[in-house]
Design a protein around this motif. Structure first.
Motif, PDB file in Angstrom:
ATOM      1  N   VAL B  43       0.864  -1.176   0.000  1.00 28.19           N
ATOM      2  CA  VAL B  43       0.000   0.000   0.000  1.00 28.19           C
ATOM      3  C   VAL B  43       0.903   1.229   0.000  1.00 28.19           C
ATOM      4  CG1 VAL B  43      -2.017   1.077   1.033  1.00 28.19           C
ATOM      5  CG2 VAL B  43      -1.562  -1.354   1.453  1.00 28.19           C
ATOM      6  N   LEU B  44       0.891   1.909  -1.129  1.00 31.70           N
ATOM      7  CA  LEU B  44       1.772   3.060  -1.309  1.00 31.70           C
ATOM      8  C   LEU B  44       0.992   4.345  -1.098  1.00 31.70           C
ATOM      9  CD1 LEU B  44       4.440   4.348  -2.368  1.00 31.70           C
ATOM     10  CD2 LEU B  44       3.513   4.091  -4.679  1.00 31.70           C
ATOM     11  N   PHE B  45       1.448   5.154  -0.166  1.00 34.88           N
ATOM     12  CA  PHE B  45       0.837   6.467   0.041  1.00 34.88           C
ATOM     13  C   PHE B  45       1.751   7.550  -0.513  1.00 34.88           C
ATOM     14  CE2 PHE B  45      -2.977   6.059   2.634  1.00 34.88           C
ATOM     15  CZ  PHE B  45      -2.904   4.736   3.031  1.00 34.88           C
ATOM     16  N   GLU B  46       1.252   8.218  -1.549  1.00 34.09           N
ATOM     17  CA  GLU B  46       1.962   9.370  -2.075  1.00 34.09           C
ATOM     18  C   GLU B  46       1.061  10.584  -1.879  1.00 34.09           C
ATOM     19  OE1 GLU B  46       5.014   9.338  -3.221  1.00 34.09           O
ATOM     20  OE2 GLU B  46       5.454   7.370  -4.096  1.00 34.09           O
ATOM     21  N   GLY B  47       1.561  11.750  -2.190  1.00 34.33           N
ATOM     22  CA  GLY B  47       0.698  12.934  -2.089  1.00 34.33           C
ATOM     23  C   GLY B  47       1.455  14.148  -1.599  1.00 34.33           C
ATOM     24  N   TRP B  48       0.712  15.219  -1.433  1.00 35.60           N
ATOM     25  CA  TRP B  48       1.298  16.483  -0.999  1.00 35.60           C
ATOM     26  C   TRP B  48       1.888  16.360   0.403  1.00 35.60           C
ATOM     27  CZ3 TRP B  48       1.719  20.394  -4.401  1.00 35.60           C
ATOM     28  CH2 TRP B  48       0.921  20.332  -5.541  1.00 35.60           C
ATOM     29  N   GLY B  49       2.881  17.149   0.692  1.00 35.12           N
ATOM     30  CA  GLY B  49       3.375  17.268   2.047  1.00 35.12           C
ATOM     31  C   GLY B  49       2.243  17.708   2.966  1.00 35.12           C
ATOM     32  N   SER B  50       2.188  17.145   4.172  1.00 30.25           N
ATOM     33  CA  SER B  50       1.148  17.467   5.159  1.00 30.25           C
ATOM     34  C   SER B  50      -0.260  17.063   4.726  1.00 30.25           C
ATOM     35  CB  SER B  50       1.144  18.966   5.516  1.00 30.25           C
ATOM     36  OG  SER B  50       2.426  19.362   5.906  1.00 30.25           O
ATOM     37  N   SER B  51      -0.372  16.175   3.758  1.00 30.97           N
ATOM     38  CA  SER B  51      -1.703  15.735   3.346  1.00 30.97           C
ATOM     39  C   SER B  51      -2.216  14.612   4.248  1.00 30.97           C
ATOM     40  CB  SER B  51      -1.675  15.258   1.890  1.00 30.97           C
ATOM     41  OG  SER B  51      -0.794  14.165   1.759  1.00 30.97           O
TER      42      SER B  51
END
Lengths: 492, 492
Positions: B43-51
Motif C-alpha cells: 500500500v503506497l501512500f503518495e501525495g502532498w506534504g502534510s496531506s
C-alpha cells in the motif's frame, strides 16, 4: 603490548614457501571440518594503514570455497549506522555456523580512532572496552572462534607503502586520511593501539601480532595461526563454558504465585476515559523522543492468551507509524538459528528516536528453548547473564527499556482458549501448540520465576501486568510506558 | 490526471461514521483472508506534504495485527543507497506473501523530486517511468496486490497544516524542506504530479486520488478502496497472467548440442602463463572500476560438476576482497521464498564500483523451478521477460553484466561425479540430488536451450564456456571479463 613486542625470526624464503604450501592445504581441508562441526569463525584483521590487511585477506580466502566465507570491509560508520549502538554494525556481520567472516578492520580501529580524536576518553573508554570484552566473550561462549590479528609495520615501512599507493591514481583511494594521519603521529597511535591490545587480550580471544614487514611471511603467520586455532576449536567444542557470576544489581520481584490478580480490574467508563487521555499523552511524548533522538525498547512476555496483542495495540494506536515497529517473534528461520541467538534481536533494534516493540523476545532462550531442549543446559544457564549484558549495552547506548510480563492464571487461560476455539473469527489465534504448552504450565512457571529473579536488573527491571482484566493491564502498561519515557526525557 | 480530477461528494458526518465502522471491521476480517490466500499487499501512500500520509497509515494499521504488516517511511536516499539502482530500496521493502507493507511515500515522490530539481528530464524521465511500470507490473504479475493512493489537498489547506506543524518544536521536523518548497511552487508541482499519475496509471495498479481535505473522509476512502481491492484480488488469484511479447533485441546463440567441446583445450604451460598475465590485468582493472564507480555483475550457470567453482576462483584470485562478493545461490530460505523470486537477487546487488559474482542465479526460475514444479507454468513462462527486464534495469543503471553458461557433455559429468565419489576430500561436493538431476539431463537440456534463446539479449548476452578442459574455460572466462570491463571503461 605492541611497544614491548618483539617479532619472531623470519625464516628463509625457501622455508616460507614450503610451510605456506602446507598451511594452505591444511586450511583448505579444515574448511570442511568447520562446516561439519558447525563452528562459526570470525577473523578480524586490525593494524596499521597499508599494513596489508586487505591483501592478506585476499590471499587467505583463496584457500576457501566462496560458499563458506564473507568479507566485510568496515569503513567509517554511515550517518544511519551512527543511530545504532556501537556494536550494532559488527554484530550484524557475524557468520552462520560452519562459515567464516573476514573483517577488514573492525571494533578496534573504530575505538582507537575515537580515542585519538578525543571522541571517547576516561569513563567512556572503560565502558567501550567493557562492551567489547563482553561482545567477544559472548561470541566465544556461544561457540564462535574469534581470531584477532594485528598487522604490524614500522613507521618507515608504512611511509614507503603509502607513497607507492598515492603515486598512482587507481590506488590512491586505498590510503585514507586516517592512514596518513597515523604516519604523521605514529608514536601516539602506537601507544593507543598498544593500550587497546592489552585491554582486550583475553584467553578466549587473544591477539596475534603479525610481523607484516614481508608479505609472504605475514601470510604464513596468519595461516599457521588460523590452522592451529581451528584444530584447538574442534577439540574444545564439546566443553561446557563456565557460568559467570552475576555482576549487575538485581531488584526483588515477587514470584508469580504471589501476584494478586483478582482485585486488579477497571470499569468500562473509567477505562475509556483513561485510555483516551493516556494515548494522547503518549502521542506527544513520541514526538519529543523523536526530536531528542532517544531510542525506546518495549518487550512483552507472558502466558499464551494473556492479552499481549491487545495490549501492544493500545500502545501503538497512540504512536506515529513512521516512528515505531512491532516485531512479532516466532521460531527462528534457518539463517537466524545458525547464528548467536541474540543476532536476530540486535538486527531488529530501533534507530535512536524510534520505538521497537517486541512481541516475545530474547527471553525465549530461558523459557521455550530451555523447556523444549532447543539449546543445551549450559546455553540457557549462561543466557541470564548474556541477556543482562545485552540490556546493559542498550541502556548505556541511551535506550529506555521497558520489559512487561503479562500475567494471568491457569483458569483464565482455559476460558480464553475455549472462547477462541468456539469463535470462527478468533480460531486462527489458537493452535495445537498452545494446548501443548498449557500442559507444561508448571514447568513454565518454574522457568519464568527463575527468569524474573535473575534478570530483574535495576537498569532494566520487569513490570508485571495483571491481565485477568485486560483493560486494567492496558492502562497499567500505558502508565508505565509514559512514566519511563518522561523519566528518560528528564535525565537526558 | 490531478488537474482534471473532481472529488467525490463528501457524505454527512453520521454516514462517514457508520461506513467507517463497516470498513474497519471488513479490513480486520480480510487480514486473515490475505494470510490464508498468501497474497502480499503493498500500500503506497503518495501525495502532498502534510496531506496526512503518515497519520492515515496510522489509522489503517489499527485494524491489522502487527504480525501482518510493516510500515516503511521512505525519506531521501542515503549516500549508501545512492550507490544502488533507483528501485533497489523499494524492492527491498516488498512484503512476504500474506502480509502488508505500507509505504509512506515512495518511487513517485522521489521521481517527481528528481524532475523538479532537474535531476532527470526527457529521456531520463521516460526511462524512469518505464522501469517503474515494469516494477509494478512484475509485482502484480507475481501475485502482489499493489494499492496506490495519492493524497490530495489544495494549496491553502497545505499552507494551513504546515503552519500548525511548524508552530510547535515537537512537530516542526514533520515539515521537510521539500514540503515547504511544494507550497511555494504548488502549481508547478501539481503539473509534475499530474503527469506522473497519468504516466503510471495502469489497470493492474491504478491510482486512487484521495480527497484528503477532511481526515475522517480520507480514512474512509482509503479503507473502502482497500477492502474492495482485496475482495477482487482474492477472486483473481487463480487467474493466469498474460505472457508478454518480448520487446528486447535478441542475438542468435547456438543450441547446446551444436557447441563443439573437444578441441577446446590448453596445455599446462600456456595456461599458467596466460593465467598470471590475465589475473594481473584484471587486478588493475578492478582498481579502475572502483575509482570510476562502475558496478559489475558476473553470473554462472552450468551443469553440475562443470567447473563453476574453480572458474570463479580464478576470477576472484585477481580481485581485492574489499571490492567483490561471491553469492552462492542455494534453494531459497522461507523469508525469500515468500517474496517475488527476484527479491533475493535485488537485495544482493553490488554497490557501484563493486563486483558481485553469482554462483547460480535467477535463471533457476526457468531451470530447476520449472522442472521440479516449484513454480507454475505461467510463472516460468513469464520469467524470461521478467529476467530480461531485470537485466535491462541493471544495464541502464550502468552495470557491466557478464553471463556465463559453463558447458560439458554427459560423459564428462559422469567421470567427474565418480572422481568426487571416490575422493574422500571431494565427497562433500557430490550429493544424491546431483545424481537425480543427472537423470533429468535431457529435460534440462530442453530448458537450457529455451533459456539461452529467450534471454540472449544484446545488452546482456550469454557467453558459453567450453569446460571439458577446465583450464581452457578459465582462460576464456578471464578474457571475456577483461574485455567487457575494458569496453565499459571506454564507454563511460
Amino acid at each position: 603490548m605492541l611497544t614491548t613486542w618483539t617479532p619472531a625470526h623470519m625464516p628463509e624464503k625457501e622455508e616460507i614457501k614450503i610451510r605456506l604450501q602446507t598451511a594452505r592445504s591444511q586450511l583448505y581441508d579444515f574448511q570442511m571440518k568447520i562446516k561439519e562441526h558447525k563452528i562459526p569463525v570470525i577473523v578480524l584483521f586490525e593494524g596499521w594503514g597499508s599494513s596489508g590487511k586487505g591483501s592478506t585477506i585476499g590471499k587467505v580466502i583463496k584457500n576457501i570455497d566462496p560458499r563458506f566465507f564473507k568479507v566485510a570491509t568496515m569503513s567509517a560508520p554511515t550517518a544511519e549506522e551512527l543511530r545504532y549502538p556501537f556494536l550494532y554494525r559488527y554484530f550484524k556481520q557475524i557468520p552462520e555456523a560452519g562459515k567464516f567472516t573476514f573483517l577488514d578492520s573492525g571494533w578496534m580501529e573504530q575505538t582507537c580512532k575515537d580515542c585519538l580524536s578525543g571522541e571517547i576518553e576516561g569513563e567512556g573508554y572503560t565502558q567501550r572496552i567493557d562492551s567489547i570484552r563482553r561482545f567477544e566473550r559472548q561470541l566465544t561462549d556461544n561457540g564462535y572462534l574469534v581470531l584477532k590479528f594485528f598487522m604490524q609495520i614500522d613507521r618507515d615501512e608504512q611511509k614507503r607503502r603509502e607513497k607507492l599507493l598515492l603515486d598512482h591514481k587507481d590506488t590512491r583511494w586505498r590510503v585514507s586520511d586516517f592512514d596518513k594521519w597515523q604516519n604523521e603521529h605514529y608514536k601516539k597511535c602506537a601507544k593507543i593501539f598498544s593500550q587497546y591490545l592489552s585491554d582486550t587480550n583475553v584467553s578466549s580471544a587473544p591477539w596475534y601480532i603479525i610481523d607484516a614487514s614481508d608479505r609472504k611471511w605475514a601470510e604464513l603467520q596468519v595461516l599457521e595461526t588460523m590452522v592451529s586455532n581451528i584444530e584447538v576449536a574442534m577439540q574444545n567444542q564439546a566443553h561446557s563454558v563456565p557460568i559467570l557470576q552475576n555482576v549487575f544489581p538485581l531488584e526483588q520481584i515477587p514470584r508469580l504465585s504471589d501476584i494478586d490478580l483478582r482485585d486488579k480490574t477497571m470499569d468500562d467508563e473509567e477505562y475509556r476515559g483513561e485510555l483516551k487521555q493516556l494515548q494522547s499523552k503518549l502521542g506527544e511524548l513520541h514526538n519529543k523522543l523523536y526530536r531528542r533522538r532517544i531510542p525506546v525498547i518495549i518487550t512483552y512476555e507472558g502466558w499464551d492468551a494473556a492479552g499481549k496483542g491487545g495490549n501492544i495495540k493500545r500502545i501503538t494506536e497512540a504512536l506515529d507509524p513512521r516512528g515505531y515497529e512491532v516485531h512479532p517473534i516466532a521460531s527462528p528461520e534457518p539463517h537466524e538459528k545458525a547464528r548467536h541467538y541474540l543476532w536476530r534481536f540486535w538486527t531488529r533494534l530501533p534507530k535512536n528516536g524510534h520505538i521497537a516493540i517486541f512481541d516475545r523476545t530474547w527471553y525465549g532462550r530461558v523459557m521455550v528453548e530451555r523447556l523444549e531442549g532447543f539449546c543445551s543446559e549450559n546455553d540457557w544457564k549462561r543466557a541470564y547473564n548474556e541477556m543482562n549484558e545485552f540490556e546493559k549495552e542498550l541502556k548505556d547506548w541511551g535506550a529506555v527499556i521497558i520489559k512487561f510480563w503479562v500475567q494471568i492464571d491457569k483458569d483464565t487461560q482455559l476460558e480464553r482458549f475455549q472462547e477462541r476455539q468456539n469463535n470462527p473469527e478468533k480460531q486462527w489465534k489458537i493452535t495445537d501448540e498452545d494446548w501443548r504448552n498449557r500442559e507444561k504450565w508448571d514447568a513454565y512457571e518454574v522457568a519464568v520465576n527463575e527468569m524474573l529473579q535473575k534478570t530483574n536488573t535495576s537498569f532494566a527491571p520487569w513490570h508485571v501486568l495483571e491481565s485477568v482484566d485486560k483493560k486494567y493491564a492496558r492502562i497499567k502498561a500505558l502508565r508505565i510506558v509514559i512514566s519511563e519515557i518522561e523519566k528518560a526525557l528528564k535525565e537526558n
